[in-house]
Scaffold this motif. Structure first.
Motif, short mmCIF file in Angstrom:
data_model
loop_
_atom_site.label_atom_id
_atom_site.label_comp_id
_atom_site.label_asym_id
_atom_site.label_seq_id
_atom_site.Cartn_x
_atom_site.Cartn_y
_atom_site.Cartn_z
N GLU A 97 0.83 -1.20 0.00
CA GLU A 97 0.00 0.00 0.00
C GLU A 97 0.87 1.26 0.00
N TYR A 98 1.92 1.22 0.79
CA TYR A 98 2.82 2.38 0.90
C TYR A 98 3.61 2.60 -0.39
N PHE A 99 4.11 1.53 -0.99
CA PHE A 99 4.86 1.65 -2.24
C PHE A 99 3.95 2.19 -3.36
N ARG A 100 2.69 1.76 -3.36
CA ARG A 100 1.73 2.28 -4.33
C ARG A 100 1.55 3.79 -4.13
N LEU A 101 1.48 4.20 -2.87
CA LEU A 101 1.35 5.63 -2.56
C LEU A 101 2.54 6.42 -3.10
N ILE A 102 3.75 5.94 -2.87
CA ILE A 102 4.94 6.65 -3.36
C ILE A 102 4.91 6.75 -4.88
N TRP A 103 4.51 5.68 -5.55
CA TRP A 103 4.42 5.71 -7.02
C TRP A 103 3.39 6.76 -7.46
#
Length: 382
Positions: A97-103
């Motif tokens: 979820e966090y990596f998706r947010l950064i992307w």
């Protein structure tokens, strides 16, 4: 930053809650209106350190997560600088979820990415498939810690910062290497760089890819000895020291291997081409013993003399880099300072993806390719 003629206020992120919050908890905080209230009081917000966790106890995630909230009323309206100095995913509990947010936020026009070492931008690309524009702005080496008294007898020795029960220090004791020891971690207080400079040398066994004290010590002309990258890898693999994974999903060594393979050390500040001229290296504990047992001057490169002057140029480039950044945001530092920085420019760069498949163009593609990314990372670290 005061040299840039801006007014800065520090914010304790404890207003948002403790470290390690997930996507759901960050949204709950956003919807209380706290983020919008803070953002309305500033033109620019700089989130520093790891970015989600800003001081080991608190979490700054709600500020940049607000940028993708479906209700525009809750979104932060200030320009946001993400200054990454020690991995962008420290203590993250909901990695995907966090990596998706950064992307998602990586291409937003009001988000700016800064790193103080080369691994940070590479790591963002390897973990999230995001390749935002980055500026590499090194620490300026500033320290307010006053120097302390060091007895003349102690000044004849090199200082090492290791816990007494660490395997590495036990080996140093067994070999009779002439050093003075202080505790490692948060308990080891040596009095800052001005105090450290009074010792014959400082023996540094890195616990992370980049540390603020490295720059503080270089700026003060501390004679610093570091294991060669070959010997450092041996030390870590033998578990003689803790090269901290901390709460990362994968540790620093794994991230270095993802970044550079057999040339992992090029992404570590202690072995970078920019920093290595300020440092001395030893390839074994036996070599370290021979060096420290010699009555000769250890500072054969005269780092004490020229180091602070040369590092001041790096620090000046960093401050000018911040001036460049603020100008890009349409804010102007004082003209006198800009004239001084006229010939100093900071490169803006983007990482290339190492993944063997096409970069996702939308969120649906990102979701489909995340599993492929995880498999690719696993194969690189075998």
């Amino acid at each position: 930053m005061s040299r840039l003629n801006f007014s800065f206020t520090t914010l304790d992120p404890s207003v948002f809650g403790k470290q390690g919050m997930d996507h759901k908890r960050a949204n709950e905080i956003i919807q209380k209106g706290i983020v919008r209230y803070i953002c309305d009081s500033a033109d620019i917000i700089v989130i520093a350190d790891t970015i989600p966790v800003t001081n080991y106890q608190t979490d700054g995630r709600p500020i940049f997560q607000s940028l993708i909230h479906p209700n525009h009323e809750f979104r932060c309206g200030a320009k946001i600088v993400l200054e990454i100095t020690n991995r962008f995913d420290w203590y993250i509990q909901d990695a995907e979820e966090y990596f998706r947010l950064i992307w998602q936020i990586s291409r937003l026009p009001n988000v700016y990415f800064v790193a103080n070492n080369p691994l940070e931008s590479r790591d963002v690309a390897d973990q999230t498939m995001a390749t935002p524009q980055f500026r590499l702005l090194r620490p300026v080496g500033y320290s307010e810690v006053p120097d302390q008294y060091v007895p003349e007898e102690s000044r004849k020795y090199a200082l090492v910062r290791l816990d007494e029960d660490e395997k590495l220090f036990q080996k140093i004791q067994e070999m009779g290497i002439p050093v003075i020891r202080i505790d490692g971690g948060f308990h080891g207080r040596y009095g800052g760089p001005k105090t450290l400079a009074k010792y014959r040398a400082f023996i540094e066994f890195p616990y992370q890819v980049s540390t603020m004290k490295l720059y503080e010590n270089i700026a003060e002309g501390v004679v610093t000895f570091v294991p060669t990258h070959r010997f450092f890898l041996e030390i870590v693999k033998n578990e003689w020291i803790y090269f901290g994974a901390w709460e990362n999903r994968i540790g620093p060594l794994d991230k270095l291997r993802l970044a550079g393979g057999d040339e992992w050390y090029k992404w570590m500040d202690y072995y970078s081409a920019e920093m290595s001229p300020f440092l001395y290296y030893f390839d074994s504990l036996q070599e370290l013993k021979e060096i420290l047992s010699s009555p000769e001057d250890l500072d054969t490169k005269k780092v004490r003399e020229w180091g602070p002057t040369e590092f001041a140029k790096i620090a000046q480039k960093t401050v000018c880099g911040w001036a460049d950044l603020f100008q890009d945001m349409k804010y102007s530092p004082n003209h006198e300072f800009l004239n001084m920085c006229e010939t100093v420019r900071t490169d803006i760069y983007e990482e290339e993806l190492h993944i063997p498949f096409e970069m996702p163009k939308n969120l649906a593609q990102w979701d489909l390719r995340f599993d492929e990314l995880e498999k690719w990372k696993a194969s690189r670290m075998e």
